[in-house]
Design a protein around this motif. Structure first.
Motif, mmCIF file in Angstrom:
data_model
loop_
_atom_site.group_PDB
_atom_site.id
_atom_site.type_symbol
_atom_site.label_atom_id
_atom_site.label_comp_id
_atom_site.label_asym_id
_atom_site.label_seq_id
_atom_site.Cartn_x
_atom_site.Cartn_y
_atom_site.Cartn_z
ATOM 1 N N GLY A 269 7.200 -35.386 -52.113
ATOM 2 C CA GLY A 269 6.106 -35.331 -51.148
ATOM 3 C C GLY A 269 6.101 -36.494 -50.185
ATOM 4 O O GLY A 269 5.710 -36.348 -49.028
ATOM 5 N N LYS A 270 6.546 -37.655 -50.651
ATOM 6 C CA LYS A 270 6.610 -38.837 -49.788
ATOM 7 C C LYS A 270 7.833 -38.798 -48.876
ATOM 8 O O LYS A 270 7.755 -39.148 -47.696
ATOM 9 N N LEU A 271 8.961 -38.376 -49.422
ATOM 10 C CA LEU A 271 10.220 -38.466 -48.701
ATOM 11 C C LEU A 271 10.362 -37.410 -47.614
ATOM 12 O O LEU A 271 10.894 -37.681 -46.540
ATOM 13 N N ILE A 272 9.896 -36.210 -47.907
ATOM 14 C CA ILE A 272 10.127 -35.089 -46.990
ATOM 15 C C ILE A 272 8.990 -34.995 -45.984
ATOM 16 O O ILE A 272 7.823 -35.209 -46.315
ATOM 17 N N SER A 273 9.341 -34.678 -44.771
ATOM 18 C CA SER A 273 8.399 -34.651 -43.654
ATOM 19 C C SER A 273 7.105 -33.922 -43.995
ATOM 20 O O SER A 273 7.116 -32.872 -44.653
ATOM 21 N N ALA A 274 5.991 -34.470 -43.532
ATOM 22 C CA ALA A 274 4.665 -33.923 -43.835
ATOM 23 C C ALA A 274 4.472 -32.513 -43.296
ATOM 24 O O ALA A 274 3.590 -31.791 -43.762
ATOM 25 N N ASP A 275 5.275 -32.104 -42.321
ATOM 26 C CA ASP A 275 5.112 -30.752 -41.783
ATOM 27 C C ASP A 275 5.808 -29.693 -42.646
ATOM 28 O O ASP A 275 5.679 -28.501 -42.391
ATOM 29 N N ILE A 276 6.533 -30.138 -43.682
ATOM 30 C CA ILE A 276 7.138 -29.196 -44.625
ATOM 31 C C ILE A 276 6.144 -28.990 -45.758
ATOM 32 O O ILE A 276 5.788 -29.928 -46.477
ATOM 33 N N GLU A 277 5.688 -27.755 -45.918
ATOM 34 C CA GLU A 277 4.597 -27.462 -46.846
ATOM 35 C C GLU A 277 5.069 -26.943 -48.198
ATOM 36 O O GLU A 277 4.304 -26.953 -49.159
ATOM 37 N N LYS A 278 6.303 -26.497 -48.279
ATOM 38 C CA LYS A 278 6.782 -25.886 -49.518
ATOM 39 C C LYS A 278 8.284 -26.124 -49.640
ATOM 40 O O LYS A 278 8.996 -26.102 -48.632
ATOM 41 N N ILE A 279 8.747 -26.368 -50.849
ATOM 42 C CA ILE A 279 10.189 -26.477 -51.102
ATOM 43 C C ILE A 279 10.516 -25.824 -52.447
ATOM 44 O O ILE A 279 9.626 -25.580 -53.260
ATOM 45 N N ILE A 280 11.785 -25.575 -52.645
ATOM 46 C CA ILE A 280 12.291 -25.201 -53.961
ATOM 47 C C ILE A 280 13.064 -26.401 -54.479
ATOM 48 O O ILE A 280 14.031 -26.841 -53.845
ATOM 49 N N TYR A 281 12.617 -26.955 -55.600
ATOM 50 C CA TYR A 281 13.329 -28.054 -56.222
ATOM 51 C C TYR A 281 14.294 -27.483 -57.255
ATOM 52 O O TYR A 281 13.912 -26.660 -58.092
ATOM 53 N N LEU A 282 15.544 -27.950 -57.211
ATOM 54 C CA LEU A 282 16.552 -27.552 -58.194
ATOM 55 C C LEU A 282 17.245 -28.796 -58.736
ATOM 56 O O LEU A 282 17.642 -29.673 -57.964
ATOM 57 N N ASP A 283 17.403 -28.859 -60.056
ATOM 58 C CA ASP A 283 18.272 -29.886 -60.627
ATOM 59 C C ASP A 283 19.683 -29.681 -60.093
ATOM 60 O O ASP A 283 20.057 -28.574 -59.673
ATOM 61 N N SER A 284 20.475 -30.736 -60.152
ATOM 62 C CA SER A 284 21.810 -30.677 -59.541
ATOM 63 C C SER A 284 22.827 -29.887 -60.357
ATOM 64 O O SER A 284 23.957 -29.691 -59.911
ATOM 65 N N ASP A 285 22.440 -29.423 -61.555
ATOM 66 C CA ASP A 285 23.387 -28.656 -62.378
ATOM 67 C C ASP A 285 23.056 -27.164 -62.396
ATOM 68 O O ASP A 285 23.521 -26.425 -63.258
ATOM 69 N N ILE A 286 22.283 -26.716 -61.427
ATOM 70 C CA ILE A 286 21.859 -25.312 -61.363
ATOM 71 C C ILE A 286 22.883 -24.497 -60.570
ATOM 72 O O ILE A 286 23.350 -24.935 -59.517
ATOM 73 N N ILE A 287 23.204 -23.329 -61.071
ATOM 74 C CA ILE A 287 23.994 -22.365 -60.313
ATOM 75 C C ILE A 287 23.053 -21.236 -59.892
ATOM 76 O O ILE A 287 22.397 -20.625 -60.733
ATOM 77 N N VAL A 288 22.978 -20.982 -58.601
ATOM 78 C CA VAL A 288 22.089 -19.952 -58.051
ATOM 79 C C VAL A 288 22.894 -18.670 -57.892
ATOM 80 O O VAL A 288 23.911 -18.660 -57.197
ATOM 81 N N ASN A 289 22.446 -17.591 -58.548
ATOM 82 C CA ASN A 289 23.212 -16.344 -58.459
ATOM 83 C C ASN A 289 22.420 -15.200 -57.841
ATOM 84 O O ASN A 289 22.804 -14.043 -57.958
ATOM 85 N N LEU A 290 21.298 -15.525 -57.186
ATOM 86 C CA LEU A 290 20.600 -14.513 -56.386
ATOM 87 C C LEU A 290 19.966 -15.175 -55.175
ATOM 88 O O LEU A 290 20.007 -16.387 -55.024
ATOM 89 N N ASP A 291 19.424 -14.372 -54.308
ATOM 90 C CA ASP A 291 18.906 -14.863 -53.035
ATOM 91 C C ASP A 291 17.641 -15.684 -53.271
ATOM 92 O O ASP A 291 16.644 -15.171 -53.780
ATOM 93 N N LEU A 292 17.685 -16.967 -52.899
ATOM 94 C CA LEU A 292 16.529 -17.836 -53.102
ATOM 95 C C LEU A 292 15.301 -17.378 -52.315
ATOM 96 O O LEU A 292 14.191 -17.805 -52.617
ATOM 97 N N ALA A 293 15.498 -16.526 -51.331
ATOM 98 C CA ALA A 293 14.361 -16.014 -50.572
ATOM 99 C C ALA A 293 13.377 -15.286 -51.491
ATOM 100 O O ALA A 293 12.164 -15.286 -51.227
#
Length: 200
Positions: A86-110
């Protein structure tokens, strides 16, 4: 570089425009930054970098003071970087998806992104979905065994849909949770235990 694999799996499976925000310490070399940037460019996507050592030095100092057990666990201080999103990312960004660095994404994050959080701070994956057994959760999560967190409410902190507007208002809550876990060294999943203590 596991993060590069995570990025590639996101880009390969997500049709939408994506910006990956990488939270890192002083050990990230320019060569590796260039590799991440090249990976993003190959998929016509974007990557941004945030040096947590530089921008959150005081917060990191406070974590070491409140959580002396950090020095004895197998993970690094980086497990707490999600606390600083919340501190690091610009205040105009209201939502994010946080992922650990060992995650494999196998479907559309949308699919995850489109979930409406309303006033809720997080969209989470309950641990019961991972383990299918209450007994197993009690075994591996002392906070559940001790009744601090309900079994059905215990969540995994490696994948989070985050309402940044709400999360930015919870700094005091996180501070209190950090103090509690610091005083109770039997709770060994430091970052996950704090998030569950505060928000489950």
């Amino acid at each position: 570089l596991p993060i590069c694999t995570t990025m590639q799996s996101i880009f390969a499976n997500t049709n939408a425009q994506v910006t990956v925000h990488i939270l890192h310490d002083n050990t990230l070399t320019q060569d590796n930054r260039d590799k991440f940037s090249l990976t993003a460019e190959q998929y016509n996507q974007r990557v941004k970098f945030y040096n947590v050592d530089e921008f959150c030095a005081e917060e990191i100092k406070q974590l070491y003071l409140k959580l002396p057990q950090i020095a004895t666990v197998r993970h690094t201080i980086a497990m707490f970087y999600r606390f600083f999103v919340g501190k690091l990312i610009s205040a105009d960004i209201e939502k994010i998806i946080y992922l650990d660095s060992d995650i494999i994404v196998n479907l559309d994050l949308a699919e995850l992104w489109q979930i409406e959080l309303g006033e809720k701070i997080f969209g989470v994956i309950p641990e019961i979905a991972n383990y299918k057994s209450s007994a197993r959760i009690l075994e591996i999560h002392p906070t559940c065994r001790d009744g601090i967190v309900k079994i059905e409410d215990c969540f995994n902190s490696g994948v989070l849909l985050m309402n940044l507007n709400a999360f930015r208002n919870e700094r005091e809550t996180l501070s209190e949770g950090t103090k509690f876990i610091g005083k109770n060294p039997q709770y060994v999943y430091l970052d996950q235990d704090i998030l569950n203590y505060c928000f489950s």
